[in-house]
Design a protein around this motif. Structure first.
Motif, PDB file in Angstrom:
ATOM      1  N   ALA A   1      -4.417 -15.802   4.917  1.00 43.80           N
ATOM      2  CA  ALA A   1      -4.645 -15.567   3.486  1.00 43.80           C
ATOM      3  C   ALA A   1      -5.583 -14.383   3.276  1.00 43.80           C
ATOM      4  CB  ALA A   1      -5.213 -16.830   2.840  1.00 43.80           C
ATOM      5  N   ALA A   2      -6.609 -14.279   4.114  1.00 42.43           N
ATOM      6  CA  ALA A   2      -7.546 -13.149   3.994  1.00 42.43           C
ATOM      7  C   ALA A   2      -6.842 -11.833   4.284  1.00 42.43           C
ATOM      8  CB  ALA A   2      -8.722 -13.353   4.945  1.00 42.43           C
ATOM      9  N   ARG A   3      -5.930 -11.820   5.262  1.00 43.25           N
ATOM     10  CA  ARG A   3      -5.183 -10.596   5.553  1.00 43.25           C
ATOM     11  C   ARG A   3      -4.253 -10.237   4.395  1.00 43.25           C
ATOM     12  NH1 ARG A   3      -5.014 -13.011  10.660  1.00 43.25           N
ATOM     13  NH2 ARG A   3      -2.892 -13.762  10.366  1.00 43.25           N
ATOM     14  N   ARG A   4      -3.639 -11.253   3.796  1.00 39.68           N
ATOM     15  CA  ARG A   4      -2.774 -10.989   2.647  1.00 39.68           C
ATOM     16  C   ARG A   4      -3.579 -10.364   1.505  1.00 39.68           C
ATOM     17  NH1 ARG A   4      -0.854 -16.301   3.856  1.00 39.68           N
ATOM     18  NH2 ARG A   4       1.179 -16.244   4.894  1.00 39.68           N
ATOM     19  N   ALA A   5      -4.751 -10.952   1.240  1.00 44.27           N
ATOM     20  CA  ALA A   5      -5.583 -10.430   0.157  1.00 44.27           C
ATOM     21  C   ALA A   5      -6.011  -8.997   0.447  1.00 44.27           C
ATOM     22  CB  ALA A   5      -6.812 -11.327  -0.031  1.00 44.27           C
ATOM     23  N   ALA A   6      -6.366  -8.709   1.701  1.00 49.39           N
ATOM     24  CA  ALA A   6      -6.772  -7.352   2.068  1.00 49.39           C
ATOM     25  C   ALA A   6      -5.604  -6.381   1.925  1.00 49.39           C
ATOM     26  CB  ALA A   6      -7.314  -7.336   3.497  1.00 49.39           C
ATOM     27  N   ALA A   7      -4.398  -6.832   2.315  1.00 43.28           N
ATOM     28  CA  ALA A   7      -3.218  -5.980   2.200  1.00 43.28           C
ATOM     29  C   ALA A   7      -2.889  -5.695   0.741  1.00 43.28           C
ATOM     30  CB  ALA A   7      -2.036  -6.637   2.896  1.00 43.28           C
ATOM     31  N   GLU A   8      -3.011  -6.717  -0.094  1.00 40.67           N
ATOM     32  CA  GLU A   8      -2.736  -6.528  -1.522  1.00 40.67           C
ATOM     33  C   GLU A   8      -3.750  -5.572  -2.149  1.00 40.67           C
ATOM     34  OE1 GLU A   8      -2.772 -10.527  -2.842  1.00 40.67           O
ATOM     35  OE2 GLU A   8      -0.779 -10.979  -2.046  1.00 40.67           O
ATOM     36  N   ARG A   9      -5.005  -5.676  -1.731  1.00 40.19           N
ATOM     37  CA  ARG A   9      -6.020  -4.739  -2.235  1.00 40.19           C
ATOM     38  C   ARG A   9      -5.701  -3.314  -1.794  1.00 40.19           C
ATOM     39  NH1 ARG A   9      -9.579  -8.903  -0.731  1.00 40.19           N
ATOM     40  NH2 ARG A   9     -10.087  -7.799   1.217  1.00 40.19           N
ATOM     41  N   ALA A  10      -5.238  -3.184  -0.543  1.00 43.70           N
ATOM     42  CA  ALA A  10      -4.904  -1.853  -0.037  1.00 43.70           C
ATOM     43  C   ALA A  10      -3.760  -1.245  -0.841  1.00 43.70           C
ATOM     44  CB  ALA A  10      -4.534  -1.935   1.442  1.00 43.70           C
ATOM     45  N   ARG A  11      -2.756  -2.050  -1.161  1.00 41.15           N
ATOM     46  CA  ARG A  11      -1.635  -1.545  -1.958  1.00 41.15           C
ATOM     47  C   ARG A  11      -2.114  -1.135  -3.354  1.00 41.15           C
ATOM     48  NH1 ARG A  11       3.382  -1.298  -0.437  1.00 41.15           N
ATOM     49  NH2 ARG A  11       4.176  -2.535   1.300  1.00 41.15           N
ATOM     50  N   ALA A  12      -2.953  -1.995  -3.969  1.00 42.23           N
ATOM     51  CA  ALA A  12      -3.449  -1.681  -5.311  1.00 42.23           C
ATOM     52  C   ALA A  12      -4.269  -0.393  -5.301  1.00 42.23           C
ATOM     53  CB  ALA A  12      -4.290  -2.844  -5.835  1.00 42.23           C
ATOM     54  N   GLU A  13      -5.116  -0.218  -4.284  1.00 45.08           N
ATOM     55  CA  GLU A  13      -5.923   1.001  -4.183  1.00 45.08           C
ATOM     56  C   GLU A  13      -5.039   2.233  -3.968  1.00 45.08           C
ATOM     57  OE1 GLU A  13      -8.613   0.167  -1.041  1.00 45.08           O
ATOM     58  OE2 GLU A  13      -9.771  -1.325  -2.193  1.00 45.08           O
ATOM     59  N   GLU A  14      -3.980   2.065  -3.168  1.00 47.86           N
ATOM     60  CA  GLU A  14      -3.090   3.186  -2.902  1.00 47.86           C
ATOM     61  C   GLU A  14      -2.321   3.588  -4.155  1.00 47.86           C
ATOM     62  OE1 GLU A  14      -1.248   6.218  -0.835  1.00 47.86           O
ATOM     63  OE2 GLU A  14      -3.010   4.984  -0.385  1.00 47.86           O
ATOM     64  N   ARG A  15      -1.851   2.610  -4.905  1.00 45.07           N
ATOM     65  CA  ARG A  15      -1.151   2.912  -6.156  1.00 45.07           C
ATOM     66  C   ARG A  15      -2.093   3.614  -7.138  1.00 45.07           C
ATOM     67  NH1 ARG A  15       1.120  -2.812  -5.513  1.00 45.07           N
ATOM     68  NH2 ARG A  15       3.195  -2.473  -4.645  1.00 45.07           N
ATOM     69  N   ALA A  16      -3.350   3.113  -7.218  1.00 44.61           N
ATOM     70  CA  ALA A  16      -4.320   3.740  -8.113  1.00 44.61           C
ATOM     71  C   ALA A  16      -4.600   5.174  -7.688  1.00 44.61           C
ATOM     72  CB  ALA A  16      -5.609   2.928  -8.128  1.00 44.61           C
ATOM     73  N   ARG A  17      -4.650   5.422  -6.387  1.00 42.28           N
ATOM     74  CA  ARG A  17      -4.904   6.779  -5.897  1.00 42.28           C
ATOM     75  C   ARG A  17      -3.757   7.705  -6.268  1.00 42.28           C
ATOM     76  NH1 ARG A  17      -3.844   9.902  -1.498  1.00 42.28           N
ATOM     77  NH2 ARG A  17      -2.631   8.272  -0.443  1.00 42.28           N
ATOM     78  N   HIS A  18      -2.510   7.220  -6.097  1.00 39.03           N
ATOM     79  CA  HIS A  18      -1.355   8.043  -6.453  1.00 39.03           C
ATOM     80  C   HIS A  18      -1.341   8.350  -7.949  1.00 39.03           C
ATOM     81  CE1 HIS A  18       1.071   8.558  -2.839  1.00 39.03           C
ATOM     82  NE2 HIS A  18       0.705   7.332  -2.468  1.00 39.03           N
TER      83      HIS A  18
END
Length: 218
Positions: A151-168
């Motif tokens: 679950a912690a890895r999923r949450a970290a992965a979802e945060r990474a995707r959200a940060e990447e989308r925000a960066r784009h």
């Protein structure tokens, strides 16, 4: 290193405690004949019995390293296997999903919360990469279960995707005529990113083979 002088230690204990053999034996809960034989050098003495006798004189048994520093015992609360047993003291423990062990039984045995590196060659490589020999086996921590770690890895992965989308999106704001970024990764990328076990370096990629998006995930 000098030879262990049990007889001399017992005499030192009796002198410090100002007790006869019988008095020391009575106070330490050890048969008088055992103390007499150990002091005479005709038999050994259980370490626990020696510790009790030393405690009568206000002394305690310790291990010292080559520099004379006291060495603590291994922690009794360290992680244990599924049967409640300590792991082999000479090997190093790790989480069950951390570099999951290989072999013919990798997939037909239930994953465990904690395990250890069985091969000493791999153990020594891990030690070299991580800066030396761990002082002890790891202690249980909240969040150690496989489900919680996944679950912690999923949450970290979802945060990474959200940060990447925000960066784009932030980058696109400064480009004239460029619309907002939209991730077009297929569901397979999500499954790959949110895999229940950490990816093995060189085996799992960040995107599925048929992904046409290829967004740069941190």
């Amino acid at each position: 290193m000098s030879e262990f002088d049990l007889s001399g230690l017992l005499r030192r204990i009796r002198r410090a405690a100002d007790l006869s053999q019988r008095e020391l034996a009575r106070s330490g809960g050890v048969p008088a004949s055992t103390v007499a034989a150990a002091e005479a050098g005709t038999r050994g003495l259980d370490a626990r019995a020696l510790a009790r006798l030393a405690a009568v004189a206000g002394l305690r048994l310790v291990l010292l390293d080559a520099q004379g520093d006291e060495v603590a015992p291994m922690h009794g609360g360290a992680v244990r296997d599924e049967g409640g047993r300590h792991f082999p003291a000479h090997l190093d423990t790790r989480h069950g999903d951390d570099g999951w062990w290989h072999g013919p039984h990798r997939f037909d045995r239930r994953p465990v919360t904690y395990t250890f590196t069985r091969d000493r060659t791999w153990r020594d490589r891990f030690r070299q990469a991580r800066g030396g020999v761990p002082g002890d086996h790891q202690l249980p921590r909240p969040g150690d279960s496989l489900a919680e770690r996944a679950a912690a890895r999923r949450a970290a992965a979802e945060r990474a995707r959200a940060e990447e989308r925000a960066r784009h999106l932030e980058e696109d704001r400064g480009r004239p005529g460029v619309g907002g970024f939209r991730c077009e990764c297929p569901p397979a990328c999500e499954e790959l990113l949110l895999h229940e076990r950490p990816p093995t370096p060189g085996r799992l990629e960040r995107h599925a083979p048929d992904c046409v998006c290829g967004c740069d995930l941190s």
